[in-house]
Design a protein around this motif. Structure first.
Motif, PDB file in Angstrom:
ATOM      1  N   ASP A  39       2.422  19.372   5.421  1.00 12.74           N
ATOM      2  CA  ASP A  39       3.719  18.705   5.461  1.00 12.74           C
ATOM      3  C   ASP A  39       4.556  19.370   6.548  1.00 12.74           C
ATOM      4  N   LEU A  47       1.251  17.011   2.822  1.00 16.64           N
ATOM      5  CA  LEU A  47       1.903  15.714   2.937  1.00 16.64           C
ATOM      6  C   LEU A  47       1.644  14.832   1.712  1.00 16.64           C
ATOM      7  N   ARG A  50       3.981  14.423  -1.304  1.00 15.39           N
ATOM      8  CA  ARG A  50       5.186  13.589  -1.245  1.00 15.39           C
ATOM      9  C   ARG A  50       5.021  12.283  -2.012  1.00 15.39           C
ATOM     10  N   ARG A 112       7.458   6.647   1.043  1.00 13.42           N
ATOM     11  CA  ARG A 112       6.672   7.874   1.218  1.00 13.42           C
ATOM     12  C   ARG A 112       5.175   7.574   1.192  1.00 13.42           C
TER      13      ARG A 112
END
Length: 356
Positions: A39, A47, A50, A112
């Motif tokens: 991330d 990542l 998220r 997201r």
């Protein structure tokens, strides 16, 4: 030697069914799983976090804090303690304030998720992916399903070519049914086998009737009986969790004997993390009760507690849970050369495949 996750080369082994972390099956390569993308906004995070189920809770909590103008429509209950059914209920209820908060979290989560999918598609491990299965427990509920469908629409608007579809059966069964594709040829003579899906919240066990004689691709497999233990409510240590899992499996084996159901001396366990060829978990098991990573060996620890099946001690084999859940949808992906799966639960599981 078989290639492990992250390698780009192909294995020369024709069939790895029955091996820990198998990467090559008849007609199919498991190219990669447990893809970790850092991330950029969190040096210690990934990542995929998220877009997890926990991330949705964080977004709902943020919405409650930002838009609080009076009495909180959810009362004093912390967001982490809200039941999924309670969250879903407000989407169908008469409280517009509560519904507004959930819709805000849904939209944020959808954006997201769409972003994470686009980033994954840009990675070498996902190059050429044409179809993506979305599974896990999150899409099973109203709020989660709404977020996933909204993410699909956002990706359409962004003209992302990869086609997304929801898991075709209940997530509680996907991590069990997928083991049919991994069942070694020597065990096909038995009518059924035991399978396990271990997650950060629940442990699911079942008797799977493979029915490979009717459908060699495994799409007619079915779960005859299953048990579910929400271990997150009990906070067991590793020894307690293994003992409870063994008790569940022994109970299912006893039930199979009562039903006069020929059971293979084989147990397939799907769990988070990277599964090495020796059955060790080398990475990604942090959400499981206790430390399950090396040098701990789950297959050996569990086998010590299992009863013989038809006079034979069962063989315990491990694979990644996203890989197994994706394999349960293999038939629907048969026209795609490259395809993938994302499982949205406590974490965000993933795997990619090539149809040969």
């Amino acid at each position: 030697m078989a290639d492990r996750p992250g390698k780009t080369g192909k294995s020369t082994a024709p069939d790895m069914r029955g091996e820990h972390g198998a990467m090559r099956l008849p007609g199919l390569d498991i190219d990669h799983y447990n893809l970790l993308v850092r991330d950029p906004e969190d040096e210690e995070g990934f990542l995929g976090d998220r877009a997890s189920q926990g991330a949705f809770r964080d977004l709902l909590q943020a919405a409650r804090q930002r838009h609080r103008t009076g009495k909180d429509p959810f009362g004093d209950v912390p967001t982490a303690d809200l039941k999924k059914k309670a969250i879903d209920r407000v989407l169908r209820g008469s409280d517009p304030d509560a519904a507004h908060l959930v819709h805000l979290a849904v939209e944020d989560h959808a954006r997201r998720l769409a972003h994470v999918i686009q980033v994954f598609l840009a990675q070498p491990e996902w190059e050429g992916v044409e179809r993506i299965v979305l599974g896990g427990g999150f899409p099973e509920h109203d709020a989660g399903g709404l977020a996933v469908r909204r993410a699909m629409r956002l990706l359409e608007l962004a003209k992302v070519e990869a086609r997304l579809q929801l898991l075709g059966h209940h997530a509680d069964e996907g991590g069990l049914l997928g083991w049919t594709a991994l069942l070694p040829q020597s065990e096909h003579r038995h009518r059924a086998f035991l399978a396990v899906d271990v997650g950060g919240t629940n442990i699911r066990c079942g008797i799977v009737e493979h029915r490979l004689e009717q459908a060699p691709d495994g799409h007619k497999a079915r779960v005859l009986e299953r048990l579910k233990w929400r271990h997150a409510d009990h906070g067991p240590d590793r020894a307690e969790a293994v003992a409870r899992l063994a008790a569940m499996l022994n109970g299912l084996a006893a039930q199979a004997r009562t039903l006069d159901l020929p059971l293979a001396p084989f147990v397939g366990i799907a769990c988070p993390g990277r599964i090495e060829a020796d059955g060790g978990i080398s990475q990604g098991a942090q959400n499981l009760p206790g430390n399950w990573e090396r040098p701990f060996h789950l297959a050996e620890a569990l086998a010590a507690h299992l009863d013989p099946i038809a006079g034979t001690l069962p063989r315990v084999v491990l694979h990644n849970d996203a890989v197994v859940q994706g394999l349960s949808e293999r038939r629907k992906m048969r026209k795609a050369r490259r395809w993938a799966v994302l499982t949205i639960g406590t974490g965000l599981g993933n795997a990619s495949y090539t149809t040969r």
